[in-house]
Design an enzyme around this catalytic site. Structure first.
Site, short mmCIF file in Angstrom:
data_model
loop_
_atom_site.label_atom_id
_atom_site.label_comp_id
_atom_site.label_asym_id
_atom_site.label_seq_id
_atom_site.Cartn_x
_atom_site.Cartn_y
_atom_site.Cartn_z
CB SER A 116 38.02 39.58 39.96
OG SER A 116 38.70 40.49 39.13
CG HIS A 137 35.16 37.93 43.37
ND1 HIS A 137 35.63 36.81 42.72
CD2 HIS A 137 34.90 38.84 42.40
CE1 HIS A 137 35.65 37.05 41.41
NE2 HIS A 137 35.21 38.26 41.20
CG ASN A 187 39.07 35.18 38.21
OD1 ASN A 187 38.63 34.82 37.13
ND2 ASN A 187 38.55 36.19 38.87
#
Length: 376
Positions: A116, A137, A187
């Site tokens: 990640s 991912h 993220n």
């Protein structure tokens, strides 16, 4: 198609379930065979529950389970067409596994990581054939979350990302292609949802309960930032923030929170430890927030402006195309709307003004605007 999965933790077993459901033969390997046994047992229960609820037939549940082969040696993955690694977020450990794997699989086998936050380019650089390496991912829980980020590194074969995109569509996922930047799409863009909320709480402007309530009532978010951190695990969320911060050469925009560090040190990690920003112990009552319309508006505008600015900057840098940027936040972290569309709705000039006021108040680079924001 033969799929190898390295790591049988929550992510590994989840990806195995997705691949097996799509009819692939799955070879599941973990250095800790006790972990694999435990995960397979849990999977059997999960599939049983799905059959009970008539989401799948009993035959289908058995078929999925039987598609997964428990492997005790890495060499058991030798016939795989694609291997997805889902182990600890540690570059050295991952690299060692990939180097060993390269000696086992065929030249045609695609090697990928479910990381990640670690650079795909840096992971592939240590390999003999870096052009066959790509980031794939998934989001947790993999069987339920539709989004998959496909990340080609600088050394990845140009056609490979598109091939994996098609494969993920065949697996019933919503794939997006992202540039190999720290945090990829989700993220990176989601950092202010936590970071700004933590800062507001640290400065006693509003309580975690009030911040969560503001984001849910004004923004229609399914969960507030503190509830979500408790669900993810405060230590995991903190770790991702630290990685993104370091990888962006200590850009103040991504500066981690001291409050989050203290919570991690105190092992108040959220649901998994029974206590985080909220108390999950039996009989614990959730404190009702003190509602305050003006405060809620301030909190909401502050967090949403930081998020939209981050999405605009990702657009400017070409981290992904507009459609993928919008899809990623809706399908990866359940945002009620795409952030670019939301910016248009609120008015990019209002977002710009909010950030300008914060910049003047704090005199911090954290609140700098994307050069594109004022042009929209």
């Amino acid at each position: 198609m033969n799929i190898g999965i390295i790591g049988s933790g929550t992510m590994g077993i989840g990806i195995a379930q997705v691949a097996a459901t799509s009819g692939c033969s799955v070879f599941l390997y973990d250095a800790n065979s006790a972990q694999t046994e435990k995960s397979l047992l849990n999977l059997q229960k999960t599939l049983g529950k799905l059959a009970e609820k008539q989401k799948i037939t009993i035959e289908k549940s058995e078929e999925i389970f039987n598609k997964i082969k428990f492997c005790t040696e890495l060499s058991d993955l030798k016939a795989c067409d694609l291997v997805i690694e889902a182990i600890i977020e540690n570059k050295e450990i991952k690299t060692k596994v990939f180097q060993n794997l390269e000696e086992i699989v065929s030249e045609k086998c695609i090697i990928s990581s479910n990381t990640s936050s670690i650079s795909i380019t840096s992971l592939s650089a240590e390999l003999k054939n870096p052009e066959r390496f790509v980031g794939i991912h998934f989001f947790n829980p993999a069987p339920l979350m539709p989004l998959v980020e496909i990340i080609p590194g600088l050394l990845t074969d140009k056609k490979l990302a598109r091939e994996m995109y098609t494969l993920m569509e065949n697996w019933g996922k919503v794939p997006v292609i992202a540039k190999d930047v720290p945090g990829f799409i989700v993220n990176r863009i989601a950092r202010p949802f936590y970071g700004e909320a933590l800062r507001i709480a640290e400065e006693n402007i509003a309580t975690p309960e009030q911040i969560d309530d503001a984001m849910k009532t004004l923004g229609n978010f399914k969960m507030g930032p503190f509830e979500l951190m408790d669900l993810i695990g405060i230590d995991i969320n903190f770790s991702v923030t630290k990685t993104v911060y370091q990888d962006y050469f200590y850009d103040p925009k991504y500066k981690p929170s001291l409050l989050q560090q203290r919570m991690s040190e105190a092992k108040l990690l959220g649901r998994k430890t029974g206590k985080g920003f909220y108390d999950y112990s039996e009989g614990a009552e959730k404190k009702a927030p003190e509602k305050n319309e003006e405060l809620y508006q301030t909190v909401f505008m502050r967090i949403i402006s930081m998020l939209i600015n981050e999405a605009v900057e990702a657009k400017r840098l070409g981290i992904a195309n507009d459609e993928d940027l919008e899809l990623a936040m809706q399908k990866g972290v359940n945002y009620p709307k795409g952030l670019l569309a939301w910016g248009k709705e609120i008015g990019f000039e209002n977002i710009s003004e909010t950030l300008q006021n914060l910049y003047e108040e704090y005199q911090e680079e954290r609140y700098r605007q994307s050069p594109l924001l004022r042009k929209l």
